[in-house]
Write an enzyme that holds these catalytic residues in place. Structure first.
Site, short mmCIF file in Angstrom:
data_model
loop_
_atom_site.label_atom_id
_atom_site.label_comp_id
_atom_site.label_asym_id
_atom_site.label_seq_id
_atom_site.Cartn_x
_atom_site.Cartn_y
_atom_site.Cartn_z
N PRO A 8 -10.12 7.87 -6.66
CA PRO A 8 -9.58 7.63 -8.01
C PRO A 8 -8.08 7.39 -8.01
CG PRO A 8 -9.75 9.96 -7.66
CD PRO A 8 -10.10 9.30 -6.34
N LYS A 33 0.27 -8.38 5.38
CA LYS A 33 0.65 -7.31 4.46
C LYS A 33 1.26 -6.13 5.23
CE LYS A 33 -0.57 -4.38 0.63
NZ LYS A 33 -1.56 -3.45 0.10
N ASN A 81 12.17 -1.07 -4.39
CA ASN A 81 12.06 -2.11 -3.35
C ASN A 81 13.28 -3.03 -3.33
OD1 ASN A 81 9.60 -0.94 -2.99
ND2 ASN A 81 8.38 -2.68 -3.68
O1 KPL Z 1 2.46 -2.86 -1.01
C1 KPL Z 1 3.48 -2.34 -1.37
C2 KPL Z 1 3.51 -0.86 -1.47
O2 KPL Z 1 4.27 -0.30 -2.24
O3 KPL Z 1 2.70 -0.24 -0.76
C3 KPL Z 1 4.70 -3.18 -1.65
C4 KPL Z 1 4.39 -4.63 -1.30
C5 KPL Z 1 5.85 -2.69 -0.83
C6 KPL Z 1 5.03 -3.19 -3.11
O4 KPL Z 1 5.56 -2.03 -3.59
#
Ligand code: KPL
Length: 313
Positions: free
Chosen positions: A11, A189, A207
């Site tokens: 969740p 990713k 970020n």
């Molecule tokens: O995937 C992300 C995360 O926070 O885990 C990013 C791309 C860094 C975006 O916040």
């Protein structure tokens, strides 16, 4: 239209988002939560989905007992990487030959546990952005694409099944494609997460703020370069220049609190082992130096320990 009984596992932000969207689209959806009290609460209240257009309460079936779920065609695993093996044990009653498992965890560290479960499974990577704002309450930040695929060759029938899942997700406003090169997408990713998550957790910043400090920019570049070196040695083909892509994601998600910083702020275990840790481990196996990622892992673990101690006092 595709008709499937779906079980979403976990969740968290992603689990709540997928469960809510699939339920809104009219599917039969169970949300599995190993925490009994929390499962009861979500079952009573539903999932609250907050988007830029407003807030919606979505009734949902939620349970901590996988035996009550009954026949399920599709199981989408949305727990953290380090909780996956336990989740697979708890879900055993649901793991029939007909049920397709999909793992959406960050990184590659969980692939062994999936293979050990001995079922047909697919893996995926998603750029959906969500933040958990309370129990069963998810704020859907930015919509992004989900990519699904198999790690090895499968029968035509299994491939058709995964395309049906993509169709089901698309119909639920969760943009999804199937890829024959899913490992490349996962690494795309992973490399970005390697360059953003740990640094934001260590420096307690959003970020976008990483790009405001030349020292952090060079640390980000070095961490990403190490990850790209490991990827290249593994034969992974990244979709572009990894340092550039990571910087672009910092701009595009400038206001985001990364998932790792969210975990630190909530006193939860982070995914450091699955992200920077996986680069260090793979580097060791392949003989590739990863000093920057080693440093980031150590720093995040030190913060985790400090947070855990503070919570125990
Ligand atoms: O995937 C992300 C995360 O926070 O885990 C990013 C791309 C860094 C975006 O916040």
């Amino acid at each position: 239209a595709v008709d499937m009984n779906v079980t979403i596992v976990g969740p968290g932000a992603l689990g709540c988002l997928f469960a809510a969207r699939l339920a809104i689209a009219g599917n039969t959806v169970w949300l599995y939560d190993r925490d009994k009290a929390r499962a009861a609460y979500i079952g009573d209240q539903g999932i609250v989905l907050q988007t830029s257009t407003g807030e919606q309460r979505v009734p949902i079936l939620c349970t901590a007992d996988s035996r009550v779920i009954g026949r399920t065609d599709l199981i989408v695993l949305c727990v953290k990487s380090h909780d996956l093996a336990m989740a697979l044990r708890q879900l055993r009653p649901l793991l029939t030959d007909d049920a397709l498992l999909i793992a959406l965890q960050n990184g590659i560290g969980h692939h062994g546990a999936m293979q050990a479960a001995g079922r047909a499974f697919a893996v995926g990577v998603t750029a959906q952005g969500g933040t958990l704002a309370g129990i069963g309450k998810v704020v859907h930040g930015g919509s992004g694409q989900t990519v699904l695929g198999y790690l090895s060759e499968v029968s035509k029938q299994k491939l058709t099944l995964l395309h049906s899942v993509a169709e089901l997700f698309n119909a639920a406003d969760l943009p999804t494609v199937v890829s024959g090169k899913i490992l490349n997408a996962i690494w795309d990713k992973l490399v970005v997460n390697v360059g953003i998550n740990a640094l934001t957790a260590i420096h307690d910043c959003r970020n976008g703020e990483l790009l405001a400090d030349p020292l952090l920019i060079s640390e980000q570049r070095a961490a990403v370069q190490e990850a790209a070196n490991v990827a290249a040695a593994k034969g992974i083909i990244l979709s572009g220049d990894p340092e550039e892509i990571t910087a672009k994601v910092c701009v595009a998600t400038a206001n985001n609190v990364s998932s790792m910083l969210q975990d630190i702020r909530k006193g939860r275990r982070t995914e450091i082992d699955a992200i920077n840790g996986s680069i260090v481990r793979a580097g060791k196996r392949l003989g590739i130096a990863t000093p920057v990622n080693e440093k980031l892992v150590a720093a995040v673990k030190a913060i985790e320990l400090k947070v855990a101690r503070a919570n125990n006092n």
